[in-house]
Motif scaffolding. Structure first.
Motif, PDB file in Angstrom:
ATOM      1  N   VAL A 102      63.310 -31.861 -44.828  1.00 38.81           N
ATOM      2  CA  VAL A 102      64.118 -31.179 -43.822  1.00 38.81           C
ATOM      3  C   VAL A 102      65.536 -31.755 -43.844  1.00 38.81           C
ATOM      4  O   VAL A 102      65.730 -32.934 -44.136  1.00 38.81           O
ATOM      5  N   ARG A 103      66.495 -30.899 -43.555  1.00 36.63           N
ATOM      6  CA  ARG A 103      67.907 -31.304 -43.560  1.00 36.63           C
ATOM      7  C   ARG A 103      68.523 -30.994 -42.204  1.00 36.63           C
ATOM      8  O   ARG A 103      68.359 -29.902 -41.651  1.00 36.63           O
ATOM      9  N   TYR A 104      69.264 -31.955 -41.696  1.00 34.40           N
ATOM     10  CA  TYR A 104      69.997 -31.812 -40.436  1.00 34.40           C
ATOM     11  C   TYR A 104      71.037 -30.712 -40.566  1.00 34.40           C
ATOM     12  O   TYR A 104      71.756 -30.627 -41.561  1.00 34.40           O
ATOM     13  N   VAL A 105      71.139 -29.880 -39.523  1.00 31.96           N
ATOM     14  CA  VAL A 105      72.198 -28.870 -39.448  1.00 31.96           C
ATOM     15  C   VAL A 105      73.145 -29.217 -38.303  1.00 31.96           C
ATOM     16  O   VAL A 105      74.340 -29.395 -38.518  1.00 31.96           O
ATOM     17  N   ARG A 106      72.590 -29.346 -37.067  1.00 26.43           N
ATOM     18  CA  ARG A 106      73.456 -29.699 -35.945  1.00 26.43           C
ATOM     19  C   ARG A 106      72.627 -30.042 -34.713  1.00 26.43           C
ATOM     20  O   ARG A 106      71.470 -29.660 -34.604  1.00 26.43           O
ATOM     21  N   HIS A 107      73.251 -30.761 -33.808  1.00 27.61           N
ATOM     22  CA  HIS A 107      72.693 -30.986 -32.474  1.00 27.61           C
ATOM     23  C   HIS A 107      72.982 -29.744 -31.638  1.00 27.61           C
ATOM     24  O   HIS A 107      74.005 -29.075 -31.846  1.00 27.61           O
ATOM     25  N   LEU A 108      72.104 -29.460 -30.695  1.00 28.68           N
ATOM     26  CA  LEU A 108      72.428 -28.434 -29.704  1.00 28.68           C
ATOM     27  C   LEU A 108      73.434 -29.017 -28.725  1.00 28.68           C
ATOM     28  O   LEU A 108      73.556 -30.236 -28.591  1.00 28.68           O
ATOM     29  N   LYS A 109      74.130 -28.170 -28.007  1.00 26.93           N
ATOM     30  CA  LYS A 109      75.087 -28.621 -26.995  1.00 26.93           C
ATOM     31  C   LYS A 109      74.373 -29.354 -25.863  1.00 26.93           C
ATOM     32  O   LYS A 109      74.969 -30.179 -25.181  1.00 26.93           O
ATOM     33  N   ARG A 110      73.096 -29.025 -25.665  1.00 28.44           N
ATOM     34  CA  ARG A 110      72.281 -29.666 -24.643  1.00 28.44           C
ATOM     35  C   ARG A 110      70.825 -29.498 -25.038  1.00 28.44           C
ATOM     36  O   ARG A 110      70.486 -28.639 -25.850  1.00 28.44           O
ATOM     37  N   THR A 111      69.966 -30.308 -24.465  1.00 27.71           N
ATOM     38  CA  THR A 111      68.533 -30.164 -24.687  1.00 27.71           C
ATOM     39  C   THR A 111      68.036 -28.947 -23.922  1.00 27.71           C
ATOM     40  O   THR A 111      68.352 -28.774 -22.737  1.00 27.71           O
ATOM     41  N   ILE A 112      67.272 -28.114 -24.603  1.00 28.92           N
ATOM     42  CA  ILE A 112      66.599 -27.001 -23.937  1.00 28.92           C
ATOM     43  C   ILE A 112      65.187 -27.495 -23.676  1.00 28.92           C
ATOM     44  O   ILE A 112      64.376 -27.618 -24.592  1.00 28.92           O
ATOM     45  N   SER A 113      64.936 -27.838 -22.434  1.00 24.87           N
ATOM     46  CA  SER A 113      63.710 -28.545 -22.068  1.00 24.87           C
ATOM     47  C   SER A 113      62.473 -27.656 -22.165  1.00 24.87           C
ATOM     48  O   SER A 113      62.553 -26.428 -22.070  1.00 24.87           O
ATOM     49  N   LEU A 114      61.333 -28.317 -22.306  1.00 29.53           N
ATOM     50  CA  LEU A 114      60.059 -27.610 -22.297  1.00 29.53           C
ATOM     51  C   LEU A 114      59.882 -26.853 -20.984  1.00 29.53           C
ATOM     52  O   LEU A 114      59.419 -25.712 -20.974  1.00 29.53           O
ATOM     53  N   ALA A 115      60.268 -27.472 -19.884  1.00 27.87           N
ATOM     54  CA  ALA A 115      60.158 -26.802 -18.583  1.00 27.87           C
ATOM     55  C   ALA A 115      60.978 -25.509 -18.569  1.00 27.87           C
ATOM     56  O   ALA A 115      60.515 -24.474 -18.061  1.00 27.87           O
ATOM     57  N   GLU A 116      62.172 -25.547 -19.129  1.00 30.41           N
ATOM     58  CA  GLU A 116      63.005 -24.350 -19.185  1.00 30.41           C
ATOM     59  C   GLU A 116      62.368 -23.290 -20.075  1.00 30.41           C
ATOM     60  O   GLU A 116      62.352 -22.101 -19.733  1.00 30.41           O
ATOM     61  N   LEU A 117      61.824 -23.702 -21.207  1.00 27.07           N
ATOM     62  CA  LEU A 117      61.158 -22.753 -22.099  1.00 27.07           C
ATOM     63  C   LEU A 117      59.941 -22.131 -21.409  1.00 27.07           C
ATOM     64  O   LEU A 117      59.725 -20.918 -21.498  1.00 27.07           O
ATOM     65  N   LYS A 118      59.166 -22.955 -20.707  1.00 30.45           N
ATOM     66  CA  LYS A 118      57.980 -22.447 -20.009  1.00 30.45           C
ATOM     67  C   LYS A 118      58.349 -21.460 -18.901  1.00 30.45           C
ATOM     68  O   LYS A 118      57.558 -20.573 -18.568  1.00 30.45           O
ATOM     69  N   ALA A 119      59.545 -21.575 -18.365  1.00 31.56           N
ATOM     70  CA  ALA A 119      59.990 -20.645 -17.317  1.00 31.56           C
ATOM     71  C   ALA A 119      60.127 -19.223 -17.861  1.00 31.56           C
ATOM     72  O   ALA A 119      60.168 -18.265 -17.090  1.00 31.56           O
ATOM     73  N   HIS A 120      60.180 -19.081 -19.185  1.00 29.89           N
ATOM     74  CA  HIS A 120      60.313 -17.765 -19.817  1.00 29.89           C
ATOM     75  C   HIS A 120      59.032 -17.349 -20.534  1.00 29.89           C
ATOM     76  O   HIS A 120      59.043 -16.398 -21.330  1.00 29.89           O
ATOM     77  N   ALA A 121      57.921 -18.048 -20.245  1.00 31.02           N
ATOM     78  CA  ALA A 121      56.660 -17.801 -20.955  1.00 31.02           C
ATOM     79  C   ALA A 121      56.062 -16.433 -20.659  1.00 31.02           C
ATOM     80  O   ALA A 121      55.271 -15.922 -21.451  1.00 31.02           O
ATOM     81  N   ASP A 122      56.422 -15.834 -19.537  1.00 37.04           N
ATOM     82  CA  ASP A 122      55.850 -14.531 -19.184  1.00 37.04           C
ATOM     83  C   ASP A 122      56.702 -13.362 -19.659  1.00 37.04           C
ATOM     84  O   ASP A 122      56.328 -12.210 -19.451  1.00 37.04           O
ATOM     85  N   CYS A 123      57.833 -13.670 -20.265  1.00 36.99           N
ATOM     86  CA  CYS A 123      58.695 -12.574 -20.709  1.00 36.99           C
ATOM     87  C   CYS A 123      59.161 -12.818 -22.137  1.00 36.99           C
ATOM     88  O   CYS A 123      58.420 -12.597 -23.078  1.00 36.99           O
TER      89      CYS A 123
END
Length: 159
Positions: A102-123
């Motif tokens: 695997v090769r590094y491309v870039r850091h995100l501007k911020r962490t997109i947390s698991l909690a935030e991802l789970k908030a969209h689990a129904d859509c």
């Protein structure tokens, strides 16, 4: 091009470690799950994009982007009795475990947390393996729609 999510514990090997490697590239060794191995061996190709995910930490989440940098090849740590990931049943003539680089491309501007991802689990992230209860795979597929949605969250304020 395909899209993937790969998990790593930042205390063991994080995105900062990948970014610091020569050529910003590292073999993704030590995967000892057949389903994850099959994805790396049979489906990943150079140029595929990866969401780099930090797990088992204070704020688990997507922290960056990497890319597949090689075709799959046998994971030599399986054959080395001194290696952390040694598998005495693995045979160099008929390898059981594979890896990709695997090769590094870039850091995100911020962490997109698991909690935030789970908030969209129904859509928008319905069906995304990461947000399903009990999913422990370290490698998982990401659809192009999920990829675009997750990266679209990068500029939003954390929920």
């Amino acid at each position: 091009m395909k899209y993937w999510l790969m998990k790593s514990e930042p205390d063991a090997f994080g995105l900062e470690d990948l970014a610091a490697r020569p050529n910003r590239t590292e073999p993704w060794d030590g995967v000892r799950n057949y389903q994850a191995r099959n994805m790396m061996r049979d489906a990943m190709r150079p140029g595929d994009r990866i969401l780099f995910y930090h797990s088992n930490c204070a704020v688990p989440g997507v922290v960056g982007i990497a890319e597949v940098a090689s075709e799959a090849y046998p994971d030599s740590t399986a054959f080395d009795p001194e290696a952390k990931y040694f598998d005495p049943k693995s045979d160099p003539e008929k390898p059981r475990w594979y890896l990709v680089e695997v090769r590094y491309v870039r850091h995100l501007k911020r962490t997109i947390s698991l909690a935030e991802l789970k908030a969209h689990a129904d859509c928008a992230l319905a069906g995304f393996p990461l947000v399903r209860n009990g999913n422990r795979l370290s490698v998982m597929p990401v659809t192009s729609e999920q990829w675009d949605f997750i990266l679209g969250l990068e500029s939003e304020a954390d929920s």
